[in-house]
Scaffold this active site. Structure first.
Site, mmCIF file in Angstrom:
data_model
loop_
_atom_site.group_PDB
_atom_site.id
_atom_site.type_symbol
_atom_site.label_atom_id
_atom_site.label_comp_id
_atom_site.label_asym_id
_atom_site.label_seq_id
_atom_site.Cartn_x
_atom_site.Cartn_y
_atom_site.Cartn_z
ATOM 1 C CG HIS B 298 -2.023 -1.035 1.107
ATOM 2 N ND1 HIS B 298 -3.204 -0.790 0.464
ATOM 3 C CD2 HIS B 298 -2.083 -2.309 1.549
ATOM 4 C CE1 HIS B 298 -3.964 -1.893 0.528
ATOM 5 N NE2 HIS B 298 -3.300 -2.830 1.157
ATOM 6 C CB THR B 335 -1.370 -3.251 -2.880
ATOM 7 O OG1 THR B 335 -0.749 -2.222 -2.108
ATOM 8 C CG2 THR B 335 -1.007 -4.572 -2.281
ATOM 9 C CG ASP B 370 -3.923 -5.063 5.234
ATOM 10 O OD1 ASP B 370 -4.031 -6.253 5.556
ATOM 11 O OD2 ASP B 370 -4.865 -4.375 4.800
ATOM 12 C CD GLU B 371 -5.503 -6.006 1.372
ATOM 13 O OE1 GLU B 371 -6.491 -6.603 0.958
ATOM 14 O OE2 GLU B 371 -5.376 -4.769 1.300
ATOM 15 C CB VAL B 372 2.940 -7.876 1.781
ATOM 16 C CG1 VAL B 372 4.221 -7.612 0.997
ATOM 17 C CG2 VAL B 372 2.906 -7.050 3.058
#
Lengths: 595, 595
Positions: B298, B335, B370-372
């Site tokens: 992100h 992302t 988050d959300e790598v």
């Protein structure tokens, strides 16, 4: 008042009989609070909702200064006033003015200085009357904008002028701060000129239904709703004015006590004077208002009047259920019904319809007929004897007889509309009646086979119900989940269900029921989604245009926000900044398939 | 500015050192535009959100005239200013004043003339410093209101004073027009007195997360959000300030060019001066602000700065996808990630965290995690060699190593929070870290078994995501349909998933992501639903209280609407008028079962 919007211009209306020059004299140029358009990369073409039938454009940009724009009209007096009203409400209000202006207008040199409006129809309307909007009213127009002739609108009828202004208001852009910050004064601009728009709608009836019984909305809110509808070229407000929950319609000559007892409060009544004001405002926007008195069901509020208490079955009083088993929707006992065995029932209908006739000039009156709970008739122990005397075989026939009798009480020249869904397929109508179909789209074909000689307005629940999906009265799921998104609304195409040339389809309508609605949330739940319906029904039937639709929905929403009508975005800031980056070839096929 | 709210009172603050008398001097009594409370049959007891731990009440009604109410405080100077701010913003603004007042105040005789506030804690805060709000801060208070002693607030700590004022602001009702229209002046009232409230929360952390990267919100809007949070006794604003889409955090000493290049526009930046103002406003309301820099994922906005471009993998530039297969959510390439093999990555983190440390006094800093998208690491052909040199076995270990290094860059005394969901269960943390769990509630137990020595803030997607269910970027269904209604939010009970006495649960948080949000729709999507979370987490665990909850949600919504914060109703007008008619024994069992 939800939002304060002040017009920045004053008009000197010089009445020159059929050639009137509107000088837009500016007394304030206070743009310190001007709406800040974000640095959005605009698409390289004009973005207009609904998408016009035909448009050509080029690459020039013209500037406009509201201080010096001259509006030259060749229109009768009443229509000139209408044009003036539209420009005040829908173009000038882009500028959020300082409440205490200290500056005076200082016009800047511009290259778009005139807006000319001409009626080309053979019959010129009378000076003192607003022409009625009819089902066959011609809404076509042409709009050209170039540096030589300025902006020129011509239309055969007044409705076309209003639709052209709806387009014009959307091509005027900018922040009133000057073009790219370079010029002084309060400049706006029209990009992509020369522009030539030749336009006309595909469907004639494009409506929004507002329910003012479950929730009362102020006159100011209804007026703002009409203004926003005009920009999206809606042409009907269907006013579901009364229902079980309240009776906010002022009856003056027939039964004032129904209003007195049936309204939520004495302040929450639409006086006849206010209704005239709303109807006049709508007519000046070439918008029809179709009133409704839903009966025999949905009439509990009538029973709050002692005189009419005896004719309401399943009254379901506050202090106790007269019919404990009556089913309920969204927290309200559902639904009371008028008893056809009482003469008073027709006294009531006659009175209401006659007063509606004087208030609403439109040719249509909606008689409802929706969701009649025939089990309520059991409440009257004498009813079956009466039915036998009248030769009425059963409750279905009773409803049919009632609606036939109700129709005879309409004022002369009025055409009847009824609600229709799978639950009312037992009903019988007269050829030429209009059915407003709110059932499932899957049964639309059944409808037209059952009633082949009627006309239809389509409001399918599975595409168009704007109030749904926000949860129910108990915080559970809405009965009509999921959300009707802008895409879902846009994807309804009548010719997917009925023959493309089916002229019985007058048009479509998005209902806004108010069981769980309030004044503060109204515009948020209507816009910009509703405009996706207007977009589809105005424009020619064409291949899916997702990219264009998103741009139009975003642009329309920003237009309303700039005018102080707060609405949600339907798209991400990312996609707005990087035009069409999110769409077209970048859209995963899996997502497209799941629409 | 979305809505103009003017305080009607001016304060003469007489500093008497630890005993300050606030004389509420009134210069305007212009109540001609006073908010019209509808003729709702109010429940026969005080309606307060969240429901207090303990309350007794009776049947008397006391009247208040803001003209003459004396607020007497025994507080240090900074806290007195806080009380003054709260009263200005949350009590007086019930009255929507005439912008051009012509009348002066004419106090009416009333029987509630004083509001006394006393701090009972052993340690009195310093005069010139606002006390920090900590995880173990005591928010308990007592509030008594009777005709003899007036309104009396006492609390061990300042946070309790603010929570008491949140309650007080909700028991002051009326329309400023006098009691039942009988009295003149501008009277309000407190019903059901004598009232005794003894109150304290069940969970210590009750937060709202705001995402200002996908959409920029004005300082005015964030301030109003804090004001409304304080009424519902929220005590944390988790500020998700930056993300892939934009970097609106002003960096002054470290890397100003990241802000310059990463913000949507130069106007859409939170300057450090503005942030201080927001933090100060929050502290005066006893609300913590927890800042976040989500990394290594992100972080695309960082790459818009030329200096840092090289450290961003999957940068996904506007003009072309560097990784065409990168998956996307809500229209944005999803992302980007920081490359741990560059020293610059830690230059950046160090700079951002150090500046965050000076801006945000709170003990918590959120590091994201988050959300790598580890497939992005493939972009760097040298990375695997570097990993081998560093003895890092795989990409999961790479992320773990990165986050461990990032934590060392936090300013001294700061505690780390990370996002957690099923996709991050491979990560490793340090004992005492805080996990903010946004995964499904079904996996909450797995979380606590995997990480038994950590603390948790619960934000389960299936109960708490407020931005969901309004459709997706393409007009299709939202990934997290259906709507999280007020009932759904209220029904989340941590002890249904974890042991009731699990002290590792610090509290809960409702996230408001902004991919498809805008300033105009923000409050509509947050309120009153979010207050259902505060309600559940504040109040003692108890049996389902649907009737009471509806009344509290409706009343809280009306409170905000009266203050010019437009929010939707969650209930029908019918149910509001006829208190509890729609609920209790009248609720069909089938509906209750489907909740």
């Amino acid at each position: 008042m939800m939002h304060q919007i002040l017009p920045i211009l004053q008009y000197n209306i010089i009445n020159m009989k059929h050639h009137i020059l509107l000088l837009l004299l500016c007394t304030t140029a206070a743009v310190s609070h001007a709406y800040q358009f974000e640095n959005v990369t605009a698409p390289p073409y004009p973005v207009i909702t609904p998408k016009p039938k035909s448009i050509t454009f080029d690459k020039d940009t013209l500037t406009i200064d509201p201080c010096s724009l001259q509006v030259s009209v060749t229109l009768p007096k009443k229509l000139t006033e209408s044009v003036s009203q539209f420009i005040s409400n829908s173009i000038n209000t882009f500028v959020k003015v300082d409440l205490f202006p200290t500056q005076t207008c200082n016009p800047s040199p511009t290259n778009l200085t005139t807006l000319s409006i001409t009626l080309t129809g053979e019959t010129q309307p009378n000076d003192n009357v607003l022409p009625p909007v009819l089902q066959d009213t011609d809404e076509s127009y042409t709009l050209t904008i170039d540096s030589v002739k300025g902006a020129v609108i011509s239309a055969p009828q007044f409705s076309g002028v209003m639709r052209a202004l709806g387009t014009f208001s959307q091509v005027v852009t900018g922040n009133g701060q000057g073009v790219e910050g370079k010029a002084g004064g309060s400049l706006y601009e029209v990009r992509h000129t020369p522009i030539v728009v030749t336009d006309a709608p595909r469907y004639k009836y494009r409506g929004i239904m507002l329910d003012t019984s479950r929730r009362f909305y102020s006159v100011d809110t209804i007026t703002k709703l009409l203004d926003s509808m005009a920009v999206a070229k809606f042409n009907v407000l269907h006013w579901h004015i009364v229902d079980d929950q309240s009776f906010p319609l002022e009856l003056k000559t027939s039964f004032p006590s129904v209003t007195f007892n049936g309204a939520w409060t004495q302040e929450q009544v639409y006086s006849q004077k206010q209704i005239w004001g709303i109807v006049g405002h709508a007519l000046r926007l070439a918008i029809r208002i179709v009133p409704e008195f839903d009966n025999p069901g949905h009439t509990r509020a009538v029973g709050l009047d002692p005189y009419f208490r005896e004719i309401v079955r399943c009254f379901n009083d506050v202090d106790g259920y007269t019919v404990p088993g009556a089913y309920r929707i969204e927290g309200v006992p559902h639904t009371s019904t008028l008893d056809p065995s009482y003469e008073k029932t027709y006294e009531l209908l006659s009175g209401v319809f006659q007063e509606m006739g004087t208030l609403f000039p439109d040719s249509l009156i909606h008689l409802g007929g929706d969701e009649v709970d025939t089990t309520c008739f059991d409440e009257n122990p004498n009813l079956k004897t009466w039915m036998t005397q009248q030769n009425i075989a059963n409750y279905s026939e009773l409803v049919i007889t009632h609606l036939a009798k109700a129709r005879t009480l309409l004022p002369e020249g009025k055409r009847a509309i009824y609600w229709s869904d799978e639950g009312s397929f037992y009903q019988r109508y007269r050829d030429g009646d209009v059915l407003m179909y709110w059932g499932s789209s899957a049964n639309m074909k059944n409808l037209t086979e059952l009633y082949p000689k009627l006309s239809y307005i389509l409001a399918p629940v599975d595409y168009y119900y704007l109030d749904c999906s926000f949860g129910n009265e108990y915080g559970g799921k809405s009965w009509c989940d999921p959300m009707k998104t802008w895409w879902r609304i846009y994807s309804f195409e009548p010719s997917d269900f009925l023959p493309e040339t089916d002229e019985r389809v007058l048009g479509t309508e998005v209902p806004v029921w108010s069981e769980l609605m309030n004044e503060e949330a109204l515009f948020q739940k209507i816009w910009p989604r509703a405009a996706a319906m207007a977009d589809k029904m105005w424009g020619p039937k064409a291949a899916v245009d997702l990219v264009g639709l998103v741009q139009r929905q975003v642009s329309f929403g920003e237009h309303l926000n700039a005018r102080g009508i707060p609405v949600t975005h339907i798209s991400g800031r990312w996609c707005e900044v990087i035009a069409d980056h999110c769409f077209a070839e970048h859209i995963p096929q899996s997502i497209m398939a799941s629409q």
